[in-house]
Design a protein around this motif. Structure first.
Motif, short mmCIF file in Angstrom:
data_model
loop_
_atom_site.label_atom_id
_atom_site.label_comp_id
_atom_site.label_asym_id
_atom_site.label_seq_id
_atom_site.Cartn_x
_atom_site.Cartn_y
_atom_site.Cartn_z
N VAL A 141 52.03 131.24 -78.24
CA VAL A 141 53.46 131.57 -78.13
C VAL A 141 54.07 131.75 -79.52
CG1 VAL A 141 55.72 130.66 -77.42
CG2 VAL A 141 53.76 130.56 -75.85
N LEU A 142 53.71 130.87 -80.44
CA LEU A 142 54.21 130.98 -81.82
C LEU A 142 53.76 132.30 -82.45
CD1 LEU A 142 55.68 129.83 -84.28
CD2 LEU A 142 53.57 128.59 -84.84
N ASP A 143 52.49 132.65 -82.26
CA ASP A 143 51.99 133.91 -82.82
C ASP A 143 52.76 135.11 -82.26
OD1 ASP A 143 50.10 132.64 -84.40
OD2 ASP A 143 48.45 132.93 -82.97
N GLU A 144 53.04 135.08 -80.96
CA GLU A 144 53.80 136.17 -80.34
C GLU A 144 55.23 136.20 -80.88
OE1 GLU A 144 54.34 139.55 -78.08
OE2 GLU A 144 52.46 138.51 -78.55
N THR A 145 55.81 135.03 -81.11
CA THR A 145 57.17 134.95 -81.65
C THR A 145 57.20 135.48 -83.09
OG1 THR A 145 57.57 133.02 -80.26
CG2 THR A 145 59.15 133.42 -82.01
N TRP A 146 56.19 135.16 -83.88
CA TRP A 146 56.11 135.73 -85.23
C TRP A 146 56.03 137.25 -85.16
CZ3 TRP A 146 52.23 131.48 -86.90
CH2 TRP A 146 52.89 130.47 -87.59
N ARG A 147 55.24 137.73 -84.23
CA ARG A 147 55.05 139.18 -84.11
C ARG A 147 56.35 139.89 -83.73
NH1 ARG A 147 53.75 143.13 -80.88
NH2 ARG A 147 53.63 142.10 -78.87
N ARG A 148 57.13 139.30 -82.83
CA ARG A 148 58.35 139.94 -82.33
C ARG A 148 59.62 139.54 -83.07
NH1 ARG A 148 58.16 141.39 -76.37
NH2 ARG A 148 55.96 141.51 -75.92
N ARG A 149 59.58 138.46 -83.81
CA ARG A 149 60.71 137.92 -84.59
C ARG A 149 61.75 137.17 -83.77
NH1 ARG A 149 60.93 142.97 -88.28
NH2 ARG A 149 59.32 142.43 -89.79
N GLU A 150 62.03 137.62 -82.57
CA GLU A 150 62.95 136.89 -81.70
C GLU A 150 62.55 137.18 -80.26
OE1 GLU A 150 67.48 135.88 -82.12
OE2 GLU A 150 67.32 137.88 -81.21
N VAL A 151 62.50 136.11 -79.44
CA VAL A 151 62.03 136.27 -78.07
C VAL A 151 62.85 135.42 -77.11
CG1 VAL A 151 59.63 136.77 -78.75
CG2 VAL A 151 60.32 134.41 -78.26
N SER A 152 62.84 135.87 -75.88
CA SER A 152 63.35 135.06 -74.78
C SER A 152 62.14 134.56 -73.99
CB SER A 152 64.25 135.90 -73.87
OG SER A 152 63.47 136.91 -73.23
N VAL A 153 62.38 133.65 -73.07
CA VAL A 153 61.28 133.20 -72.21
C VAL A 153 60.71 134.40 -71.46
CG1 VAL A 153 60.62 131.68 -70.30
CG2 VAL A 153 62.32 130.91 -71.97
N ALA A 198 54.90 139.34 -72.10
CA ALA A 198 53.85 139.54 -73.11
C ALA A 198 52.53 138.91 -72.67
CB ALA A 198 54.29 138.94 -74.44
N PHE A 199 52.59 137.84 -71.91
CA PHE A 199 51.39 137.17 -71.41
C PHE A 199 50.94 137.75 -70.06
CE2 PHE A 199 52.46 134.39 -74.77
CZ PHE A 199 51.35 133.63 -75.07
N PHE A 208 68.33 131.33 -73.84
CA PHE A 208 68.07 131.05 -75.25
C PHE A 208 67.20 132.16 -75.82
CE2 PHE A 208 68.81 126.53 -74.01
CZ PHE A 208 69.82 126.26 -74.93
N LEU A 209 67.47 132.50 -77.07
CA LEU A 209 66.60 133.39 -77.84
C LEU A 209 65.98 132.54 -78.95
CD1 LEU A 209 68.76 136.63 -78.12
CD2 LEU A 209 66.82 136.19 -76.60
N TYR A 210 64.68 132.65 -79.07
CA TYR A 210 63.92 131.85 -80.02
C TYR A 210 63.44 132.72 -81.17
CZ TYR A 210 63.80 128.33 -76.34
OH TYR A 210 64.15 127.41 -75.38
N SER A 211 63.46 132.15 -82.37
CA SER A 211 62.94 132.85 -83.55
C SER A 211 62.19 131.84 -84.40
CB SER A 211 64.08 133.49 -84.35
OG SER A 211 64.99 132.50 -84.75
N PRO A 212 61.23 132.31 -85.18
CA PRO A 212 60.45 131.39 -86.02
C PRO A 212 61.34 130.69 -87.05
CG PRO A 212 59.42 133.56 -85.92
CD PRO A 212 60.77 133.69 -85.30
N ALA A 213 61.12 129.42 -87.24
CA ALA A 213 61.85 128.66 -88.26
C ALA A 213 61.33 129.01 -89.66
CB ALA A 213 61.74 127.17 -88.00
N PHE A 214 60.11 129.51 -89.72
CA PHE A 214 59.52 129.93 -90.99
C PHE A 214 58.39 130.91 -90.74
CE2 PHE A 214 56.99 126.56 -89.49
CZ PHE A 214 57.78 125.42 -89.41
#
Length: 152
Positions: free
Chosen positions: A33-45, A51-52, A83-89
């Motif tokens: 999930v983290l890898d996919e979030t890094w790839r997209r920059r911002e994601v929803s559930v 994506a899965f 919620f929209l999630y984005s990587p903290a770093f």
């Protein structure tokens, strides 16, 4: 400095490489999930769910994203009801943090505890590649210059 000795190669139970530490700390699904979030920059559930390939339950992915948020790996903001999630770093910052934690754990024992480790690093690096030893020396000199500049 320790004398140069040929050391046996073995695996210490409990010692892990930084990439192994990350996978253990996060678990397989969290890492995916983290890898996919890094790839997209911002994601929803829903983005992750699609994506899965809808193979993993929506609620499982919602819990996974929430866990990553609680572990401070992801940031989140509310948009309407979701919620929209984005990587903290970045991935690089993440790996650097793991390496820094490892080095800090070595330094907890003070100078007496780290000296044999440093000697081992120098021996291992010099066995593999002389240029790496030169790079290590350059980095040490550069850091000394930086530190000297801060105290002047």
């Amino acid at each position: 400095m320790l004398p140069n000795m040929n050391s046996p190669r073995f695996f210490l139970r409990g010692f892990r490489r930084p990439s192994e530490v990350a996978s253990l700390a996060l678990g397989k699904l969290e890492r995916q999930v983290l890898d996919e979030t890094w790839r997209r920059r911002e994601v929803s559930v829903r983005d992750i769910y699609l994506a899965f390939g809808e193979r993993i339950a929506y609620t499982t992915l919602m819990t996974t994203l929430d866990r990553l948020y609680k572990k401070r790996v992801l940031d989140r903001r509310k948009e309407r009801r979701a919620f929209l999630y984005s990587p903290a770093f970045s991935p690089e910052e993440f790996e650097h943090g793991i390496r820094a934690d490892f080095v800090n754990s070595l330094l907890e024992h003070g100078a007496d505890g780290i000296q044999p480790v440093l000697a081992c690093i120098v021996d291992t690096v010099s066995e593999r590649d002389r240029e790496l030893l030169d790079e290590l020396e350059r980095l040490v000199k550069e850091k000394k210059r930086q530190l000297k500049g801060k105290t002047d």
